[in-house]
Design a protein around this motif. Structure first.
Motif, PDB file in Angstrom:
ATOM      1  N   GLU A  72       0.822  -1.205   0.000  1.00 26.83           N
ATOM      2  CA  GLU A  72       0.000   0.000   0.000  1.00 26.83           C
ATOM      3  C   GLU A  72       0.859   1.260   0.000  1.00 26.83           C
ATOM      4  O   GLU A  72       0.460   2.286  -0.535  1.00 26.83           O
ATOM      5  N   ARG A  73       2.024   1.172   0.582  1.00 28.30           N
ATOM      6  CA  ARG A  73       2.897   2.346   0.710  1.00 28.30           C
ATOM      7  C   ARG A  73       3.647   2.642  -0.584  1.00 28.30           C
ATOM      8  O   ARG A  73       3.876   3.799  -0.919  1.00 28.30           O
ATOM      9  N   TYR A  74       4.038   1.614  -1.286  1.00 29.43           N
ATOM     10  CA  TYR A  74       4.811   1.756  -2.505  1.00 29.43           C
ATOM     11  C   TYR A  74       4.017   1.199  -3.688  1.00 29.43           C
ATOM     12  O   TYR A  74       3.247   0.259  -3.537  1.00 29.43           O
ATOM     13  N   SER A  75       4.235   1.769  -4.832  1.00 36.49           N
ATOM     14  CA  SER A  75       3.558   1.276  -6.025  1.00 36.49           C
ATOM     15  C   SER A  75       4.573   1.097  -7.153  1.00 36.49           C
ATOM     16  O   SER A  75       5.499   1.899  -7.305  1.00 36.49           O
ATOM     17  N   PRO A  76       4.418   0.030  -7.938  1.00 38.19           N
ATOM     18  CA  PRO A  76       5.341  -0.196  -9.057  1.00 38.19           C
ATOM     19  C   PRO A  76       5.039   0.746 -10.205  1.00 38.19           C
ATOM     20  O   PRO A  76       3.875   1.073 -10.486  1.00 38.19           O
ATOM     21  N   VAL A  77       6.092   1.186 -10.866  1.00 34.20           N
ATOM     22  CA  VAL A  77       5.976   2.000 -12.077  1.00 34.20           C
ATOM     23  C   VAL A  77       7.027   1.488 -13.055  1.00 34.20           C
ATOM     24  O   VAL A  77       7.993   0.837 -12.644  1.00 34.20           O
ATOM     25  N   PRO A  78       6.866   1.765 -14.345  1.00 38.46           N
ATOM     26  CA  PRO A  78       7.949   1.397 -15.272  1.00 38.46           C
ATOM     27  C   PRO A  78       9.248   2.083 -14.858  1.00 38.46           C
ATOM     28  O   PRO A  78       9.278   3.292 -14.622  1.00 38.46           O
ATOM     29  N   ALA A  79      10.292   1.310 -14.749  1.00 38.79           N
ATOM     30  CA  ALA A  79      11.569   1.861 -14.271  1.00 38.79           C
ATOM     31  C   ALA A  79      12.154   2.826 -15.290  1.00 38.79           C
ATOM     32  O   ALA A  79      12.286   2.494 -16.471  1.00 38.79           O
ATOM     33  N   SER A  80      12.489   4.019 -14.849  1.00 43.75           N
ATOM     34  CA  SER A  80      13.189   4.968 -15.699  1.00 43.75           C
ATOM     35  C   SER A  80      14.669   4.602 -15.749  1.00 43.75           C
ATOM     36  O   SER A  80      15.130   3.706 -15.030  1.00 43.75           O
ATOM     37  N   ALA A  81      15.414   5.314 -16.564  1.00 46.21           N
ATOM     38  CA  ALA A  81      16.841   5.038 -16.692  1.00 46.21           C
ATOM     39  C   ALA A  81      17.582   5.223 -15.377  1.00 46.21           C
ATOM     40  O   ALA A  81      18.622   4.611 -15.148  1.00 46.21           O
ATOM     41  N   ASP A  82      17.050   6.064 -14.508  1.00 47.65           N
ATOM     42  CA  ASP A  82      17.751   6.396 -13.267  1.00 47.65           C
ATOM     43  C   ASP A  82      17.029   5.901 -12.019  1.00 47.65           C
ATOM     44  O   ASP A  82      17.465   6.190 -10.907  1.00 47.65           O
ATOM     45  N   GLY A  83      15.925   5.172 -12.206  1.00 45.84           N
ATOM     46  CA  GLY A  83      15.119   4.769 -11.066  1.00 45.84           C
ATOM     47  C   GLY A  83      15.049   3.272 -10.883  1.00 45.84           C
ATOM     48  O   GLY A  83      15.621   2.496 -11.646  1.00 45.84           O
ATOM     49  N   ILE A  84      14.309   2.859  -9.833  1.00 49.80           N
ATOM     50  CA  ILE A  84      14.186   1.441  -9.506  1.00 49.80           C
ATOM     51  C   ILE A  84      12.784   0.916  -9.787  1.00 49.80           C
ATOM     52  O   ILE A  84      12.468  -0.223  -9.447  1.00 49.80           O
ATOM     53  N   GLY A  85      11.923   1.753 -10.367  1.00 46.17           N
ATOM     54  CA  GLY A  85      10.592   1.278 -10.709  1.00 46.17           C
ATOM     55  C   GLY A  85       9.659   1.161  -9.529  1.00 46.17           C
ATOM     56  O   GLY A  85       8.715   0.377  -9.556  1.00 46.17           O
ATOM     57  N   ARG A  87       7.440   3.671  -6.739  1.00 43.28           N
ATOM     58  CA  ARG A  87       6.977   5.032  -6.477  1.00 43.28           C
ATOM     59  C   ARG A  87       6.602   5.182  -5.019  1.00 43.28           C
ATOM     60  O   ARG A  87       5.965   4.312  -4.427  1.00 43.28           O
ATOM     61  N   TYR A  88       6.995   6.319  -4.452  1.00 41.15           N
ATOM     62  CA  TYR A  88       6.697   6.624  -3.050  1.00 41.15           C
ATOM     63  C   TYR A  88       6.334   8.093  -2.933  1.00 41.15           C
ATOM     64  O   TYR A  88       7.115   8.961  -3.318  1.00 41.15           O
ATOM     65  N   MET A  89       5.149   8.364  -2.463  1.00 40.76           N
ATOM     66  CA  MET A  89       4.681   9.718  -2.204  1.00 40.76           C
ATOM     67  C   MET A  89       4.884  10.641  -3.412  1.00 40.76           C
ATOM     68  O   MET A  89       5.354  11.765  -3.296  1.00 40.76           O
ATOM     69  N   GLY A  90       4.545  10.111  -4.581  1.00 43.94           N
ATOM     70  CA  GLY A  90       4.551  10.937  -5.778  1.00 43.94           C
ATOM     71  C   GLY A  90       5.848  10.994  -6.547  1.00 43.94           C
ATOM     72  O   GLY A  90       5.935  11.718  -7.548  1.00 43.94           O
ATOM     73  N   ARG A  91       6.862  10.239  -6.154  1.00 45.21           N
ATOM     74  CA  ARG A  91       8.145  10.267  -6.875  1.00 45.21           C
ATOM     75  C   ARG A  91       8.658   8.854  -7.072  1.00 45.21           C
ATOM     76  O   ARG A  91       8.410   7.971  -6.241  1.00 45.21           O
ATOM     77  N   GLU A  92       9.363   8.639  -8.161  1.00 49.69           N
ATOM     78  CA  GLU A  92      10.062   7.373  -8.328  1.00 49.69           C
ATOM     79  C   GLU A  92      11.350   7.415  -7.526  1.00 49.69           C
ATOM     80  O   GLU A  92      12.081   8.421  -7.539  1.00 49.69           O
ATOM     81  N   ILE A  93      11.621   6.350  -6.812  1.00 45.37           N
ATOM     82  CA  ILE A  93      12.852   6.258  -6.032  1.00 45.37           C
ATOM     83  C   ILE A  93      14.019   6.028  -6.998  1.00 45.37           C
ATOM     84  O   ILE A  93      13.933   5.218  -7.915  1.00 45.37           O
ATOM     85  N   SER A  94      15.088   6.749  -6.782  1.00 47.26           N
ATOM     86  CA  SER A  94      16.231   6.627  -7.685  1.00 47.26           C
ATOM     87  C   SER A  94      17.117   5.457  -7.287  1.00 47.26           C
ATOM     88  O   SER A  94      17.075   4.963  -6.156  1.00 47.26           O
ATOM     89  N   TYR A 211      13.651   1.970   0.780  1.00 46.50           N
ATOM     90  CA  TYR A 211      12.582   1.868   1.771  1.00 46.50           C
ATOM     91  C   TYR A 211      12.597   3.117   2.656  1.00 46.50           C
ATOM     92  O   TYR A 211      12.957   3.057   3.834  1.00 46.50           O
ATOM     93  N   PRO A 212      12.246   4.261   2.110  1.00 49.82           N
ATOM     94  CA  PRO A 212      12.369   5.499   2.889  1.00 49.82           C
ATOM     95  C   PRO A 212      11.522   5.514   4.155  1.00 49.82           C
ATOM     96  O   PRO A 212      11.974   6.012   5.190  1.00 49.82           O
ATOM     97  N   HIS A 213      10.322   4.981   4.088  1.00 47.81           N
ATOM     98  CA  HIS A 213       9.464   4.993   5.282  1.00 47.81           C
ATOM     99  C   HIS A 213      10.059   4.127   6.380  1.00 47.81           C
ATOM    100  O   HIS A 213      10.100   4.539   7.560  1.00 47.81           O
TER     101      HIS A 213
END
Length: 284
Positions: A72-85, A87-94, A211-213
């Motif tokens: 519930e806290r994190y959601s998967p997104v297509p991984a960008s070139a600089d991210g891990i795919g 999403r947390y609180m509106g941003r992709e984690i790098s 895992y920022p939270h």
């Protein structure tokens, strides 16, 4: 531990939620791809892959242990070139810079580019303080903070990569700074004693936490009442800062994520050329 667009390549440590993007990241090894070369900082593609896979295995155990709330806290997104795919609180984690990029953290021009002297002044260190340097890397900042907490103080230099911890230990020994203690943390836990820390600082680190939270939860436990948390992040508001966008954070985003915890914003120092220093205090 971010890296500039213009400097050396760094090394992705992807999260398992971005499994589909792992092969791509391993192929280019360019999470922080430069626009100019940094002499002596390049490493082989094979070393990059070894470091990436090692860190991926480290993350695996934490993923398997996450409760239902994790989904519930994190959601998967297509991984960008600089991210891990993820999403947390509106941003992709790098993605994280691996230990193979350690030379960049110790580059001669870092103090001039980032004005480390202004950061040290903003931290308002005092003798006797216990300071946690989270994501300490090679110990560049730890070594510069250490004299200010003496006599009687301590620097806990925490990193999740065993190779970085070894570099930390070697650097502290060379400098004769016995007040620095290198500690191996986990990707979801700083692993520091409860109620022990006066000040925790994360320099270009928070945006890379898989895992920022969870990390912040463990850090809140480690903080003393009234203890401070300092986020040092490259300014997303300033397009002149030569850092890839995913490795920047706005002051508003930092405040948004800190608001989840029992933290009160104290002040923001904006005098550094590339970074802002956002300081919070733990509620008593």
């Amino acid at each position: 531990m971010s890296i500039t667009l213009q400097e050396t390549r760094a090394f992705a440590v992807p999260d398992l939620s971005a499994a589909a993007g792992v092969l791509k990241q391993l192929d280019d090894c360019a999470v922080h791809a430069p626009k100019r070369n940094l002499a002596g900082a390049a490493v082989s593609r094979c070393a990059c892959r070894r470091g990436t896979l090692a860190a991926l295995l480290l993350a695996a155990s934490a993923v398997l242990a996450q409760p239902v709330a994790f989904a519930e806290r994190y959601s998967p997104v297509p991984a960008s070139a600089d991210g891990i795919g993820k999403r947390y609180m509106g941003r992709e984690i790098s993605a994280v810079m691996g230990w193979q990029g350690a030379a960049w953290l110790e580059r001669e021009e870092r103090g001039r580019e980032e004005r480390t002297d202004l950061l040290l002044a903003a931290l308002a260190l005092r003798p006797g303080m216990v300071v946690a340097d989270i994501g300490a890397g090679t110990g560049y900042l730890s070594r510069r903070m250490a004299p200010a907490v003496m006599p009687g103080g301590k620097i806990w230099a925490v990193d999740v990569q065993p190779e970085m911890v070894s570099l930390l230990q070697a650097g502290a020994k060379r400098s004769g700074l016995a007040q620095i203690e290198a500690r191996l943390g986990a990707v979801d836990d700083v692993k520091l004693p409860a109620g022990s820390v006066d000040l925790a600082v994360m320099v270009d680190v928070y945006h890379e936490l898989a895992y920022p939270h969870e990390v912040m939860t463990s850090l809140m436990t480690a903080l003393k009442p009234g203890g401070r948390v300092v986020f040092v992040e490259y300014k997303a508001e300033d397009p002149r800062v030569p850092i890839k966008p995913l490795h920047k954070m706005s002051e508003a985003q930092i405040k948004r994520e800190a608001a989840v915890f029992a933290l009160d914003w104290e002040r923001t120092v904006a005098t550094l050329p590339w970074q802002h220093v956002v300081i919070f205090r733990k509620r008593d």
